[in-house]
Write a protein that holds these residues in place. Structure first.
Motif, PDB file in Angstrom:
ATOM      1  N   SER A 112      -2.303   4.116 -11.602  1.00 26.92           N
ATOM      2  CA  SER A 112      -1.387   3.626 -12.634  1.00 26.92           C
ATOM      3  C   SER A 112      -1.182   2.115 -12.604  1.00 26.92           C
ATOM      4  O   SER A 112      -0.428   1.590 -13.423  1.00 26.92           O
ATOM      5  CB  SER A 112      -0.024   4.323 -12.487  1.00 26.92           C
ATOM      6  N   GLY A 113      -1.808   1.446 -11.655  1.00 33.76           N
ATOM      7  CA  GLY A 113      -1.664   0.001 -11.580  1.00 33.76           C
ATOM      8  C   GLY A 113      -0.319  -0.461 -11.052  1.00 33.76           C
ATOM      9  O   GLY A 113       0.179  -1.518 -11.444  1.00 33.76           O
ATOM     10  N   LEU A 114       0.273   0.335 -10.162  1.00 30.19           N
ATOM     11  CA  LEU A 114       1.547  -0.058  -9.564  1.00 30.19           C
ATOM     12  C   LEU A 114       1.305  -1.005  -8.385  1.00 30.19           C
ATOM     13  O   LEU A 114       0.197  -1.163  -7.898  1.00 30.19           O
ATOM     14  CB  LEU A 114       2.333   1.166  -9.112  1.00 30.19           C
ATOM     15  N   ASP A 115       2.394  -1.603  -7.912  1.00 26.08           N
ATOM     16  CA  ASP A 115       2.281  -2.694  -6.948  1.00 26.08           C
ATOM     17  C   ASP A 115       2.632  -2.312  -5.514  1.00 26.08           C
ATOM     18  O   ASP A 115       2.191  -2.971  -4.572  1.00 26.08           O
ATOM     19  CB  ASP A 115       3.201  -3.845  -7.381  1.00 26.08           C
ATOM     20  N   PHE A 116       3.448  -1.274  -5.334  1.00 25.50           N
ATOM     21  CA  PHE A 116       3.869  -0.918  -3.977  1.00 25.50           C
ATOM     22  C   PHE A 116       4.326   0.528  -3.945  1.00 25.50           C
ATOM     23  O   PHE A 116       4.582   1.146  -4.994  1.00 25.50           O
ATOM     24  CB  PHE A 116       4.986  -1.846  -3.470  1.00 25.50           C
ATOM     25  N   ILE A 117       4.420   1.070  -2.725  1.00 23.62           N
ATOM     26  CA  ILE A 117       5.027   2.383  -2.527  1.00 23.62           C
ATOM     27  C   ILE A 117       6.129   2.259  -1.493  1.00 23.62           C
ATOM     28  O   ILE A 117       6.141   1.322  -0.686  1.00 23.62           O
ATOM     29  CB  ILE A 117       4.009   3.457  -2.084  1.00 23.62           C
ATOM     30  N   ARG A 118       7.052   3.201  -1.527  1.00 21.78           N
ATOM     31  CA  ARG A 118       8.040   3.348  -0.462  1.00 21.78           C
ATOM     32  C   ARG A 118       7.635   4.560   0.351  1.00 21.78           C
ATOM     33  O   ARG A 118       7.511   5.669  -0.182  1.00 21.78           O
ATOM     34  CB  ARG A 118       9.448   3.533  -1.035  1.00 21.78           C
ATOM     35  N   ALA A 119       7.408   4.350   1.642  1.00 20.17           N
ATOM     36  CA  ALA A 119       6.854   5.398   2.494  1.00 20.17           C
ATOM     37  C   ALA A 119       7.873   5.854   3.534  1.00 20.17           C
ATOM     38  O   ALA A 119       8.548   5.031   4.163  1.00 20.17           O
ATOM     39  CB  ALA A 119       5.597   4.902   3.185  1.00 20.17           C
ATOM     40  N   GLU A 120       7.946   7.164   3.712  1.00 19.10           N
ATOM     41  CA  GLU A 120       8.778   7.744   4.757  1.00 19.10           C
ATOM     42  C   GLU A 120       7.930   8.047   5.990  1.00 19.10           C
ATOM     43  O   GLU A 120       6.733   8.306   5.887  1.00 19.10           O
ATOM     44  CB  GLU A 120       9.406   9.046   4.270  1.00 19.10           C
ATOM     45  N   GLY A 121       8.573   8.043   7.160  1.00 19.68           N
ATOM     46  CA  GLY A 121       7.916   8.508   8.371  1.00 19.68           C
ATOM     47  C   GLY A 121       6.753   7.663   8.832  1.00 19.68           C
ATOM     48  O   GLY A 121       5.777   8.181   9.371  1.00 19.68           O
ATOM     49  N   PHE A 122       6.827   6.358   8.646  1.00 17.07           N
ATOM     50  CA  PHE A 122       5.705   5.485   8.980  1.00 17.07           C
ATOM     51  C   PHE A 122       5.479   5.430  10.487  1.00 17.07           C
ATOM     52  O   PHE A 122       4.346   5.547  10.959  1.00 17.07           O
ATOM     53  CB  PHE A 122       5.974   4.086   8.426  1.00 17.07           C
TER      54      PHE A 122
END
Length: 268
Positions: A112-122
């Motif tokens: 989708s051409g998004l810029d970032f993700i928010r990740a859990e449990g890194f």
């Protein structure tokens, strides 16, 4: 710094939450995909008109959350993200897919051409309200490399809300932050203990002084306490921007406008 290139400033970035309506197959699902997309774009328009710095698109209404996220969720989130990106090409956009569907989120972001993700449990396994959540940094960053999504930044929760951290009670938030930085996180997210609850300003200070990557506040920022978080690189705000300050309600244009007017003055 990639963060500055994306948002155009180093501190006090405001990121609003687009809480997508319950998706197909989830217990509260009641809308067709076109309706869900329309509602998400309507919320994005409110934020855009108020001068928001960025947005995260999240399937918050898919309660109760599951670690088994089906293809219907990923397909639906791609439809939503495509529509929001097409309408608002200049706003930095991110995605979070609950629960802990970090690799699917990367795939949707790439498509989708998004810029970032928010990740859990890194880093550091812990007990979430959905169950035991294991650390994923190694697999997640390898997956980002494999699919050619290196431009998509990964902002990672540490000692995240709605979780028990008894397993890592001997590991401080600062040590957790340093571990996430060592494992190549693009930014750290500090939260309160639950959605809408205030993060500890002292933790923000301690973490920000201990790492060289951006530190974001992930819950509890309001019009009345924003001064406590101005040194954060970004503030992710969901509940406070909703009618009555409750996350499940619709976005309140006046709340967003009032907050953004205040933050613009505080930035001067």
């Amino acid at each position: 710094m990639k963060f500055v290139e994306l948002f155009g400033r180093l501190k006090s970035v405001v990121i609003g939450m687009v809480h997508v309506q319950a998706l197909p197959g989830t217990p509260l699902s009641s809308m067709a995909i076109p309706q869900i997309v329309e509602e998400a774009c309507r919320e994005a328009e409110i934020y855009h008109n108020a001068g928001i710095d960025g947005l995260i698109i999240e399937n918050m209404h898919d309660i109760p959350y599951s670690f088994s996220v089906g293809p219907e969720v990923c397909a639906s989130m791609t439809a939503v993200c495509d529509a929001v990106r097409a309408s608002y090409s200049s706003i930095p956009l991110g995605i979070q897919i609950l629960s802990a569907a970090n690799q699917p989120a990367l795939a949707v972001a790439l498509a989708s051409g998004l810029d970032f993700i928010r990740a859990e449990g890194f880093v550091f396994s812990h007990v979430a309200d959905e169950g035991i959540l294991n650390a994923c940094a190694g697999d997640l960053l390898r997956y980002r490399k494999q699919i050619g999504a290196e431009r998509v930044q990964i902002y990672t929760d540490i000692k995240k809300k709605h979780s028990s951290h008894a397993l890592t009670s001997d590991v401080s938030v600062v040590e957790t932050a340093r571990a996430a930085e060592f494992f190549l996180s693009d930014g750290l997210i500090i939260t309160g203990t639950a959605t809408g609850l205030q993060a500890d300003p002292a933790e923000l200070k301690d973490v920000a002084q201990s790492v060289k990557i951006p530190t974001l506040i992930g819950s509890g920022v309001t019009y009345d306490n924003v001064e406590d978080y101005l040194d954060a690189n970004a503030m992710i705000i969901g509940s406070h921007f909703k009618k009555g300050g409750y996350w499940a309600n619709q976005v309140d244009p006046e709340r967003v406008k009032r907050f953004m007017e205040k933050i613009h003055k505080l930035r001067l």
